[in-house]
Design a protein around this motif. Structure first.
Motif, PDB file in Angstrom:
ATOM      1  N   ALA A 150      -0.051  -0.658   3.417  1.00 23.30           N
ATOM      2  CA  ALA A 150      -0.820   0.586   3.459  1.00 23.30           C
ATOM      3  C   ALA A 150       0.096   1.792   3.549  1.00 23.30           C
ATOM      4  CB  ALA A 150      -1.771   0.562   4.637  1.00 23.30           C
ATOM      5  N   ASN A 151       1.133   1.701   4.411  1.00 25.55           N
ATOM      6  CA  ASN A 151       2.032   2.844   4.517  1.00 25.55           C
ATOM      7  C   ASN A 151       2.849   3.019   3.258  1.00 25.55           C
ATOM      8  OD1 ASN A 151       1.122   3.476   6.962  1.00 25.55           O
ATOM      9  ND2 ASN A 151       2.936   2.906   8.106  1.00 25.55           N
ATOM     10  N   SER A 152       3.197   1.921   2.586  1.00 26.75           N
ATOM     11  CA  SER A 152       3.924   2.073   1.330  1.00 26.75           C
ATOM     12  C   SER A 152       3.051   2.731   0.285  1.00 26.75           C
ATOM     13  CB  SER A 152       4.385   0.713   0.831  1.00 26.75           C
ATOM     14  OG  SER A 152       5.100   0.060   1.816  1.00 26.75           O
ATOM     15  N   ILE A 153       1.761   2.367   0.265  1.00 30.08           N
ATOM     16  CA  ILE A 153       0.859   3.001  -0.693  1.00 30.08           C
ATOM     17  C   ILE A 153       0.759   4.487  -0.400  1.00 30.08           C
ATOM     18  CG2 ILE A 153      -1.564   3.187  -1.337  1.00 30.08           C
ATOM     19  CD1 ILE A 153      -1.774   0.244  -1.165  1.00 30.08           C
ATOM     20  N   THR A 154       0.677   4.824   0.889  1.00 29.81           N
ATOM     21  CA  THR A 154       0.576   6.244   1.223  1.00 29.81           C
ATOM     22  C   THR A 154       1.820   7.008   0.807  1.00 29.81           C
ATOM     23  OG1 THR A 154      -0.794   5.650   3.082  1.00 29.81           O
ATOM     24  CG2 THR A 154       0.102   7.836   3.081  1.00 29.81           C
ATOM     25  N   LEU A 155       2.983   6.352   0.877  1.00 28.88           N
ATOM     26  CA  LEU A 155       4.208   7.090   0.588  1.00 28.88           C
ATOM     27  C   LEU A 155       4.576   7.107  -0.884  1.00 28.88           C
ATOM     28  CD1 LEU A 155       6.444   6.052   3.550  1.00 28.88           C
ATOM     29  CD2 LEU A 155       5.571   8.276   3.058  1.00 28.88           C
ATOM     30  N   THR A 156       3.995   6.266  -1.699  1.00 30.53           N
ATOM     31  CA  THR A 156       4.410   6.214  -3.092  1.00 30.53           C
ATOM     32  C   THR A 156       3.568   7.164  -3.940  1.00 30.53           C
ATOM     33  OG1 THR A 156       3.087   4.258  -3.181  1.00 30.53           O
ATOM     34  CG2 THR A 156       5.435   3.952  -3.140  1.00 30.53           C
ATOM     35  N   PRO A 157       3.987   7.422  -5.188  1.00 28.96           N
ATOM     36  CA  PRO A 157       3.436   8.549  -5.931  1.00 28.96           C
ATOM     37  C   PRO A 157       1.936   8.557  -6.067  1.00 28.96           C
ATOM     38  CG  PRO A 157       5.226   7.564  -7.131  1.00 28.96           C
ATOM     39  CD  PRO A 157       5.051   6.770  -5.912  1.00 28.96           C
ATOM     40  N   GLY A 158       1.333   9.645  -5.621  1.00 26.75           N
ATOM     41  CA  GLY A 158      -0.036   9.932  -5.990  1.00 26.75           C
ATOM     42  C   GLY A 158      -1.117   9.070  -5.393  1.00 26.75           C
ATOM     43  N   THR A 159      -0.847   8.329  -4.306  1.00 27.92           N
ATOM     44  CA  THR A 159      -1.897   7.482  -3.742  1.00 27.92           C
ATOM     45  C   THR A 159      -1.912   7.612  -2.221  1.00 27.92           C
ATOM     46  OG1 THR A 159      -0.301   5.717  -3.888  1.00 27.92           O
ATOM     47  CG2 THR A 159      -2.028   5.728  -5.504  1.00 27.92           C
ATOM     48  N   ILE A 160      -3.115   7.567  -1.642  1.00 32.42           N
ATOM     49  CA  ILE A 160      -3.261   7.541  -0.185  1.00 32.42           C
ATOM     50  C   ILE A 160      -4.210   6.400   0.154  1.00 32.42           C
ATOM     51  CG2 ILE A 160      -4.145   8.724   1.830  1.00 32.42           C
ATOM     52  CD1 ILE A 160      -3.536  11.268   0.731  1.00 32.42           C
ATOM     53  N   THR A 161      -3.862   5.596   1.160  1.00 34.09           N
ATOM     54  CA  THR A 161      -4.805   4.599   1.634  1.00 34.09           C
ATOM     55  C   THR A 161      -5.867   5.303   2.460  1.00 34.09           C
ATOM     56  OG1 THR A 161      -2.916   3.191   1.912  1.00 34.09           O
ATOM     57  CG2 THR A 161      -4.988   2.386   2.725  1.00 34.09           C
ATOM     58  N   MET A 162      -7.130   5.164   2.060  1.00 32.30           N
ATOM     59  CA  MET A 162      -8.165   5.832   2.835  1.00 32.30           C
ATOM     60  C   MET A 162      -8.786   4.924   3.862  1.00 32.30           C
ATOM     61  SD  MET A 162      -9.898   7.744  -0.264  1.00 32.30           S
ATOM     62  CE  MET A 162     -11.193   8.605   0.538  1.00 32.30           C
ATOM     63  N   ASP A 163      -9.028   3.679   3.503  1.00 27.23           N
ATOM     64  CA  ASP A 163      -9.728   2.810   4.440  1.00 27.23           C
ATOM     65  C   ASP A 163      -9.401   1.362   4.107  1.00 27.23           C
ATOM     66  OD1 ASP A 163     -11.266   2.014   6.441  1.00 27.23           O
ATOM     67  OD2 ASP A 163     -13.094   3.003   5.792  1.00 27.23           O
ATOM     68  N   ILE A 164      -9.469   0.523   5.121  1.00 35.20           N
ATOM     69  CA  ILE A 164      -9.349  -0.916   4.894  1.00 35.20           C
ATOM     70  C   ILE A 164     -10.544  -1.566   5.548  1.00 35.20           C
ATOM     71  CG2 ILE A 164      -7.969  -2.956   5.207  1.00 35.20           C
ATOM     72  CD1 ILE A 164      -5.598  -1.290   5.642  1.00 35.20           C
ATOM     73  N   ARG A 165     -11.370  -2.238   4.769  1.00 40.35           N
ATOM     74  CA  ARG A 165     -12.489  -2.976   5.363  1.00 40.35           C
ATOM     75  C   ARG A 165     -12.446  -4.399   4.849  1.00 40.35           C
ATOM     76  NH1 ARG A 165     -17.744   0.562   5.871  1.00 40.35           N
ATOM     77  NH2 ARG A 165     -16.773   2.575   6.111  1.00 40.35           N
ATOM     78  N   ASP A 166     -12.254  -5.340   5.745  1.00 45.21           N
ATOM     79  CA  ASP A 166     -12.255  -6.758   5.408  1.00 45.21           C
ATOM     80  C   ASP A 166     -11.325  -7.052   4.237  1.00 45.21           C
ATOM     81  OD1 ASP A 166     -14.245  -6.807   7.258  1.00 45.21           O
ATOM     82  OD2 ASP A 166     -15.811  -6.565   5.756  1.00 45.21           O
ATOM     83  N   GLY A 167     -10.149  -6.468   4.272  1.00 42.28           N
ATOM     84  CA  GLY A 167      -9.184  -6.761   3.220  1.00 42.28           C
ATOM     85  C   GLY A 167      -9.394  -5.999   1.934  1.00 42.28           C
ATOM     86  N   VAL A 168     -10.378  -5.100   1.894  1.00 40.49           N
ATOM     87  CA  VAL A 168     -10.567  -4.284   0.706  1.00 40.49           C
ATOM     88  C   VAL A 168      -9.950  -2.920   0.970  1.00 40.49           C
ATOM     89  CG1 VAL A 168     -12.223  -3.258  -0.842  1.00 40.49           C
ATOM     90  CG2 VAL A 168     -12.679  -5.465   0.141  1.00 40.49           C
ATOM     91  N   TYR A 169      -9.042  -2.524   0.114  1.00 42.52           N
ATOM     92  CA  TYR A 169      -8.386  -1.234   0.270  1.00 42.52           C
ATOM     93  C   TYR A 169      -9.126  -0.205  -0.559  1.00 42.52           C
ATOM     94  CZ  TYR A 169      -4.226  -3.146   2.449  1.00 42.52           C
ATOM     95  OH  TYR A 169      -3.357  -3.725   3.313  1.00 42.52           O
ATOM     96  N   TYR A 170      -9.404   0.965   0.039  1.00 41.82           N
ATOM     97  CA  TYR A 170      -9.941   2.091  -0.701  1.00 41.82           C
ATOM     98  C   TYR A 170      -8.807   3.101  -0.826  1.00 41.82           C
ATOM     99  CZ  TYR A 170     -14.482   0.144   0.329  1.00 41.82           C
ATOM    100  OH  TYR A 170     -15.551  -0.686   0.418  1.00 41.82           O
ATOM    101  N   VAL A 171      -8.394   3.365  -2.050  1.00 45.28           N
ATOM    102  CA  VAL A 171      -7.220   4.190  -2.274  1.00 45.28           C
ATOM    103  C   VAL A 171      -7.613   5.415  -3.077  1.00 45.28           C
ATOM    104  CG1 VAL A 171      -4.961   4.278  -3.327  1.00 45.28           C
ATOM    105  CG2 VAL A 171      -5.685   2.232  -2.201  1.00 45.28           C
ATOM    106  N   HIS A 172      -7.171   6.581  -2.599  1.00 43.32           N
ATOM    107  CA  HIS A 172      -7.424   7.822  -3.326  1.00 43.32           C
ATOM    108  C   HIS A 172      -6.220   8.081  -4.220  1.00 43.32           C
ATOM    109  CE1 HIS A 172      -7.717  12.214  -3.869  1.00 43.32           C
ATOM    110  NE2 HIS A 172      -9.002  11.988  -3.824  1.00 43.32           N
ATOM    111  N   ALA A 173      -6.462   8.146  -5.530  1.00 45.61           N
ATOM    112  CA  ALA A 173      -5.354   8.324  -6.466  1.00 45.61           C
ATOM    113  C   ALA A 173      -5.457   9.691  -7.110  1.00 45.61           C
ATOM    114  CB  ALA A 173      -5.373   7.248  -7.537  1.00 45.61           C
TER     115      ALA A 173
END
Lengths: 105, 154, 88, 239
Positions: free
Chosen positions: D171-194
């Motif tokens: 999750a932190n890697s997704i937040t730090l890499t280009p153009g994506t933020i992890t918004m939520d994790i529910r039961d292993g499903v990632y919601y990512v804002h791109a």
């Protein structure tokens, strides 16, 4: 002019450029989530670079070890804070800005 | 109102971070006479560590480590340490908080005794500040909960 | 070298002013929180620069560690509060 | 005629009674067997509880010692005074802190492969830093243009990373890499804002998840699906 001074100046100028772009992004981008893109990434790398520049300038002592500790802490904490606040917005059903409904909000 | 946070990220990070934060707060308290900081600042950081624990792990996990009753007792003990050291100096024939007079009790020279006295006073202040800050946070954060607890006790 | 650090910290202060615009007028709580956490990071760096300028970095670094910790905790607690009450 | 009928009826009755007796015996047998098993089970469970208690106490003690040692190293990094007085003070503080927080630092740790994990993590960091630099240049290039080329969207994908450490690394890697933020994790499903379409496609390639799974030695799964618009996700969440 020593070598470490040159390295320090390069790091600091780079970090200042990144801080500037992060602030511009905070001011210009259209909605909350896209602003988080600017601050969450830009501030992290900019702070890391300026901490690295200060550590190089200060030389190898216990204090620069503490500076590196701050760097590690920021590296962990900044994405987490960004995630926490974007999660709060997501749970509160803040509608993100999309290209389709461009003008409104 | 406070339920266990389901957020994996904040939970895991605070799990890793809280012990180091508490150690940092104790460092600020104990080195108050070498570096900036001292009792008040260290106590605030210590309370912030517990606040992070409440926010991420929920109230039950925190009550296992520091309950509200223990916080109340600790605040009184902190004030007692602070006032006790001051009054001890008064009894030994100096002014209030005149640490140099403590060298009559401790087997050290007056300068050393002054340093030790400041350390003791800082520990007392830190305990009091930590307990009071923690209690204030809990009271604000659990607005609806205290009445239910009272009812179940009766 | 000191002049360079001084100019840099003045520039950083100007950036803090721009962030303060978002922190003051930003529509809604969330924008304010984002602006204020950005201000926190910049303040951390300004404190360290002050330490280098006054040549007492071993003192200022403790303050900046405490500032970083409190900034992080403040953001997390605010996020938790917004999430619990459910109004953004 | 009636006599034969009567005889048949009695025979039927006897047969039914025989069957009932057999059933009852069967039930009784199973009951006896079951109670025997119950007692044996209880006995086993008692021993298990005893062993588990001893095991837990041992683990707790090990956690306590490990936490105290790590914290003492941290104290020495912070303190910088190495005279006996300050070291003793640090030891007392570390013991108090380790007593309070012994179960926090070592939860959910798999023992045995720590060295390999640490090595792979160290190899992962340069790649991550390169990605972070790229991401900052991306944000800078977006912000500095007159007409910002953004097309924000929310993408979801499911992951099968098991431990919490690996999921926060992802999750932190997704937040730090280009153009994506992890918004939520529910039961292993990632919601990512791109931020735009291209980064969403990059994330869908699933390279990062493979790398994280490789670090923490978990089975590599990637099925990343459907770029959606936000409205449908909010509908699904509303329930």
């Amino acid at each position: 002019m020593l070598v470490k001074d040159v390295i320090c100046i390069l790091f600091m100028l780079g970090s200042f450029f990144l801080f500037t772009t992060a602030t511009l992004g905070l001011l210009r981008l259209p909605d909350f989530f896209t602003r988080l893109h600017a601050t969450g990434k830009g501030d992290t790398l900019a702070a890391l670079w300026s901490l690295a520049g200060l550590a190089v300038y200060h030389g190898f002592t216990l204090t620069s070890a503490k500076i590196l500790f701050i760097a590690v802490f920021l590296f962990l904490a900044q994405p987490t804070a960004t995630h926490a606040i974007s999660r709060a917005a997501f749970r509160c059903k803040v509608q993100p800005w999309t290209l389709a409904k461009g003008g409104e909000k | 109102m406070i339920r266990d946070s389901q957020d994996v990220i904040v939970k895991t990070l605070s799990r890793l971070l809280v012990p180091f934060m508490v150690i940092y707060a104790l460092y600020v308290i104990m080195h108050g006479h070498h570096s900036p900081g001292g009792g008040f600042q260290g106590g605030v950081i210590l309370a912030a560590g517990f606040v992070l624990l409440v926010v991420s792990h929920g109230l039950e996990q925190t009550r296992k480590r520091l309950s509200e009753k223990a916080a109340g007792v600790l605040s009184s003990i902190g004030v007692f340490i602070y006032a006790g050291i001051g009054a001890l100096c008064l009894i030994l024939g100096g002014n209030y908080l005149d640490y140099g007079k403590l060298s009559k009790l401790l087997p050290v020279v007056p300068a050393e005794a002054r340093s030790l006295g400041i350390l003791g006073v800082e520990i007392g202040v830190a305990l009091a500040v930590m307990a009071v800050m923690f209690t204030i946070f809990l009271v604000i954060f659990t607005v609806g909960e205290f009445q239910e607890d009272d009812r179940s006790e009766k | 070298m000191n002049d360079f650090f001084l100019i840099l910290s003045v520039g950083m202060c100007v950036l803090v002013l721009f962030c303060l615009y978002r922190g003051t007028f930003g529509p809604g709580v969330l924008n304010r929180a984002a602006g204020i956490s950005a201000i926190g990071t910049k303040t951390l760096i300004i404190l360290l620069l002050m330490g280098v300028i006054y040549d007492r970095i071993d003192m200022f670094i403790d303050i900046s560690i405490a500032y970083a910790l409190l900034n992080f905790i403040g953001t997390v607690v605010l996020a938790k509060y917004i999430e619990t009450t459910g109004e953004a | 005629m009636e006599v034969t009928l009567l005889l048949e009826a009695t025979e039927n009755a006897f047969r039914i009674m025989e069957k009932a007796r057999a059933h009852a015996l069967g039930v009784l047998d199973t009951a006896v067997q079951f109670t025997g098993e119950q007692t044996r089970f209880m006995e086993e469970k008692r021993w298990q509880v005893l062993f588990a208690g001893a095991q837990r106490r041992k683990t707790r003690f090990q956690n306590f010692v490990g936490t105290a040692l790590i914290l003492f190293a941290f104290w020495m990094l912070l303190s910088g005074h190495f005279d006996p007085f300050h070291l003793t003070l640090g030891a007392i503080c570390c013991i108090i802190t380790a007593y309070l927080f012994h179960d926090l630092l070592f939860a959910n740790v798999r023992v045995g492969d720590m060295r390999v994990v640490a090595l792979r993590f160290l190899c992962y960091i340069p790649w991550l830093i390169q990605q972070i630099v790229l991401s900052n240049l991306h944000v800078a290039s977006v912000v500095l243009r007159r007409k910002m080329p953004i097309n924000p969207q929310i993408i979801t994908f499911k992951t099968k990373l098991e431990t919490d450490i690996s999921s926060i690394t992802l999750a932190n890697s997704i937040t730090l890499t280009p153009g994506t933020i992890t918004m939520d994790i529910r039961d292993g499903v990632y919601y990512v804002h791109a931020l735009d379409q291209k980064v969403a496609d990059d994330l869908n390639a699933g390279e990062m998840e493979d790398r994280v799974a490789h670090i923490f030695m978990e089975a590599d799964h990637l099925y990343v699906e459907d770029v959606l618009d936000a409205a449908r996700i909010y509908d699904a969440l509303r329930v």
